[in-house]
Design a protein around this motif. Structure first.
Motif, short mmCIF file in Angstrom:
data_model
loop_
_atom_site.label_atom_id
_atom_site.label_comp_id
_atom_site.label_asym_id
_atom_site.label_seq_id
_atom_site.Cartn_x
_atom_site.Cartn_y
_atom_site.Cartn_z
N ARG A 160 -4.18 18.57 -10.77
CA ARG A 160 -5.48 18.45 -11.66
C ARG A 160 -5.14 18.04 -13.08
NH1 ARG A 160 -10.03 20.84 -9.51
NH2 ARG A 160 -9.82 21.91 -7.85
N ARG A 161 -3.82 18.11 -13.66
CA ARG A 161 -3.66 17.62 -14.77
C ARG A 161 -3.50 16.28 -14.86
NH1 ARG A 161 2.03 20.53 -15.51
NH2 ARG A 161 2.17 19.71 -13.48
N GLU A 162 -3.66 15.65 -13.77
CA GLU A 162 -3.72 13.91 -13.72
C GLU A 162 -5.29 13.57 -13.93
OE1 GLU A 162 -2.20 12.65 -10.09
OE2 GLU A 162 -0.03 13.37 -10.56
N GLY A 163 -5.98 14.45 -13.89
CA GLY A 163 -7.56 14.05 -14.31
C GLY A 163 -8.31 13.68 -13.04
N ASN A 164 -9.52 13.56 -13.00
CA ASN A 164 -10.57 13.14 -12.06
C ASN A 164 -10.12 13.90 -10.79
OD1 ASN A 164 -12.47 11.49 -10.49
ND2 ASN A 164 -10.94 10.13 -9.83
N ASP A 165 -10.28 15.51 -10.92
CA ASP A 165 -10.10 16.31 -10.01
C ASP A 165 -8.73 16.35 -9.45
OD1 ASP A 165 -10.80 18.64 -8.68
OD2 ASP A 165 -11.67 17.49 -6.92
N GLY A 166 -7.50 15.80 -10.03
CA GLY A 166 -6.39 15.62 -9.53
C GLY A 166 -6.28 14.51 -8.48
N LEU A 167 -7.22 13.72 -8.23
CA LEU A 167 -7.09 12.96 -7.22
C LEU A 167 -5.98 11.67 -7.21
CD1 LEU A 167 -10.72 12.06 -6.59
CD2 LEU A 167 -9.45 13.69 -5.64
N ALA A 168 -5.33 11.67 -6.19
CA ALA A 168 -4.02 10.63 -6.17
C ALA A 168 -4.50 9.05 -6.11
CB ALA A 168 -3.18 11.00 -5.08
N THR A 169 -3.83 8.43 -6.91
CA THR A 169 -4.22 6.94 -6.49
C THR A 169 -3.99 6.29 -5.27
OG1 THR A 169 -3.73 4.54 -7.56
CG2 THR A 169 -2.07 6.26 -7.72
N PHE A 170 -4.81 5.43 -4.74
CA PHE A 170 -4.49 4.64 -3.63
C PHE A 170 -3.50 3.58 -3.83
CE2 PHE A 170 -8.00 7.20 -2.10
CZ PHE A 170 -7.95 7.27 -0.79
N GLN A 171 -3.11 3.29 -5.01
CA GLN A 171 -2.24 2.00 -5.26
C GLN A 171 -0.87 2.30 -4.61
OE1 GLN A 171 -1.95 0.80 -9.20
NE2 GLN A 171 -0.48 -0.79 -8.64
N THR A 172 -0.56 3.73 -4.41
CA THR A 172 0.74 4.27 -4.15
C THR A 172 0.37 4.68 -2.73
OG1 THR A 172 1.68 4.96 -6.31
CG2 THR A 172 2.58 5.89 -4.26
N VAL A 173 1.37 4.03 -1.74
CA VAL A 173 1.16 4.32 -0.27
C VAL A 173 2.52 5.17 0.19
CG1 VAL A 173 1.05 3.49 1.99
CG2 VAL A 173 -0.07 2.32 0.10
N ARG A 174 2.28 6.43 0.51
CA ARG A 174 3.55 6.91 1.00
C ARG A 174 3.69 7.08 2.39
NH1 ARG A 174 -0.13 9.83 -2.36
NH2 ARG A 174 -1.19 10.94 -0.72
N ILE A 175 5.16 6.80 2.80
CA ILE A 175 5.63 6.52 4.00
C ILE A 175 6.63 7.49 4.13
CG2 ILE A 175 6.89 4.94 5.38
CD1 ILE A 175 4.07 3.94 4.40
N TYR A 176 6.33 8.13 5.75
CA TYR A 176 7.56 9.35 6.06
C TYR A 176 8.13 8.50 7.29
CZ TYR A 176 9.59 13.39 7.75
OH TYR A 176 10.47 14.35 8.19
N ASP A 177 9.39 8.36 7.08
CA ASP A 177 10.19 8.06 8.41
C ASP A 177 10.71 9.41 9.02
OD1 ASP A 177 12.15 7.18 10.20
OD2 ASP A 177 12.89 5.42 8.70
N VAL A 178 9.92 9.11 10.54
CA VAL A 178 10.14 10.12 11.08
C VAL A 178 11.63 10.56 11.73
CG1 VAL A 178 9.43 11.45 13.64
CG2 VAL A 178 7.75 10.14 12.04
N ASP A 179 12.20 9.42 12.02
CA ASP A 179 13.49 9.62 12.46
C ASP A 179 14.54 10.01 11.40
OD1 ASP A 179 15.69 8.97 14.48
OD2 ASP A 179 16.27 7.32 13.56
N THR A 180 14.51 9.39 10.16
CA THR A 180 15.51 10.08 9.24
C THR A 180 14.94 11.14 8.36
OG1 THR A 180 14.52 8.41 7.41
CG2 THR A 180 16.39 7.62 8.85
N GLN A 181 13.39 11.41 8.59
CA GLN A 181 13.05 12.69 7.56
C GLN A 181 12.99 12.42 6.26
OE1 GLN A 181 13.77 16.59 9.14
NE2 GLN A 181 13.64 16.14 11.43
N ARG A 182 12.50 11.28 5.79
CA ARG A 182 12.75 10.90 4.54
C ARG A 182 11.58 10.06 4.05
NH1 ARG A 182 17.74 7.53 2.48
NH2 ARG A 182 16.56 7.85 0.59
N TRP A 183 10.88 10.65 2.71
CA TRP A 183 9.60 10.02 2.33
C TRP A 183 10.03 8.60 1.36
CZ3 TRP A 183 4.94 10.73 3.44
CH2 TRP A 183 4.51 12.16 3.88
#
Length: 331
Positions: A160-183
């Motif tokens: 919430r400290r980021e403002g706007n109810d703490g909503l995350a930007t869509f400019q950053t896309v988060r990817i999780y590699d299932v095989d390596t278990q890394r973000w």
């Protein structure tokens, strides 16, 4: 739900709380499966005695998102429910007694369930940038890349400290590699969606070796006329990480809905709460108006970036939308 498509089995019961209104019906904590036995019939089975003990020993999470693929089920974001008050199912595992039950909830839930081996990996508080997984984000499993595919996560609320109810930007896309278990984190371009939560998200490959993902509706936490612009649909194309916005006038915003890929580059949207309705009972106000979609169902065509008038059964994969072809040709 999680789907084991090759096995023909659905799994549920691993997340959620009792309703905020009505008779507050709940199901006991654990994991259930539904297996189809014929085109018109199937059977339910409680798996608590044969699957990983995590499902009954850990508090059941909620306000997260689920998806499945390659024989795995995933649940990302949300928080774990304490055994407190009528809002929560009384069968939920309780938290230790302390000064603040709310402070003791586990946040940033992230679990991966191996369906054939019936084993769960608890990756709680693992997340991009080391901050844990967001609440009310969208995730979708994409099989195209990596030995066991990837998860794509966008949006949601986290700090919430980021403002706007703490909503995350869509400019950053988060990817999780299932095989390596890394973000990983990837910056996107194009018509980037405004921050939001409780939207729906689903994707489908094209026959152009791309994968398109729809992000539709949602809200920023405010009810009433100011929510109308959130009646919007955005599509992210991979591997370009480029957004395009569907061209239509917003009129009927909603949140708390679902999106489902139903073949042939078609996405089925189901239900939702009318975000324009603001009343004394904030939980029930959104259910007082008629859904403008027939039976609350609508089809979005990823190949045209537009709503479709009908669902087309047994439709083959479609080429990527012309706007995406232009983008890739220009690279």
């Amino acid at each position: 739900m999680w789907a084991a498509r090759k096995m023909g089995i659905l799994y549920t019961g691993f997340a959620g709380t009792s309703p905020h209104f009505g008779d507050q019906a709940f199901s006991p904590q654990g994991l259930w499966s539904f297996e189809r036995t014929s085109p018109l019939e199937g059977s339910w089975q409680c798996l608590n005695g044969s699957t990983d003990g995590w499902f009954t020993s850990q508090p059941r999470p909620y306000q997260g998102q689920a998806d499945s693929g390659h024989g795995y089920g995933f649940f990302l974001g949300g928080i774990s429910s304490p055994r407190r008050g009528p809002r929560y199912a009384p069968s939920l595992t309780s938290w230790p007694v302390g000064n603040s039950t709310r402070d003791q909830r586990k946040t940033g839930v992230f679990v991966m369930y191996d369906m054939p081996n019936r084993k769960i990996t608890d990756l709680a508080n693992f997340g991009p940038s080391g901050r844990g997984a967001p609440n009310n984000a969208g995730i979708v499993y994409v099989p195209n890349w990596g030995d066991r595919g990837i998860l794509v996560a966008v949006g949601g609320s986290q700090d919430r400290r980021e403002g706007n109810d703490g909503l995350a930007t869509f400019q950053t896309v988060r990817i999780y590699d299932v095989d390596t278990q890394r973000w990983y984190e990837q910056q996107s371009t194009g018509d980037i969606p405004e921050p939001r939560k409780d939207f729906c998200m689903a994707g489908s490959p094209s026959n152009s070796r791309t994968h398109e993902i729809l992000v539709y509706a949602g809200w920023a936490g405010q009810l009433g006329p100011s929510a109308v612009p959130y009646d919007s649909a955005y599509v992210l194309t991979l591997p370009g990480f480029y957004w395009a916005k569907a061209d239509y006038s917003p009129a009927h915003p909603r949140h708390g809905l679902s999106c489902n890929a139903v073949g042939g580059s078609q996405i089925l949207t189901i239900g939702g709460v009318d975000t324009t309705q603001d009343g004394n009972d904030s939980y029930a106000a959104g259910f007082t108006t008629r859904d403008p979609f027939l039976q609350g169902l609508a089809i979005f065509d990823l190949g045209t970036l537009a709503w479709s008038s009908a669902y087309r059964a047994e439709r083959s994969l479609q080429p990527a939308a012309p706007k995406f072809k232009e983008y890739y040709n220009a690279q």
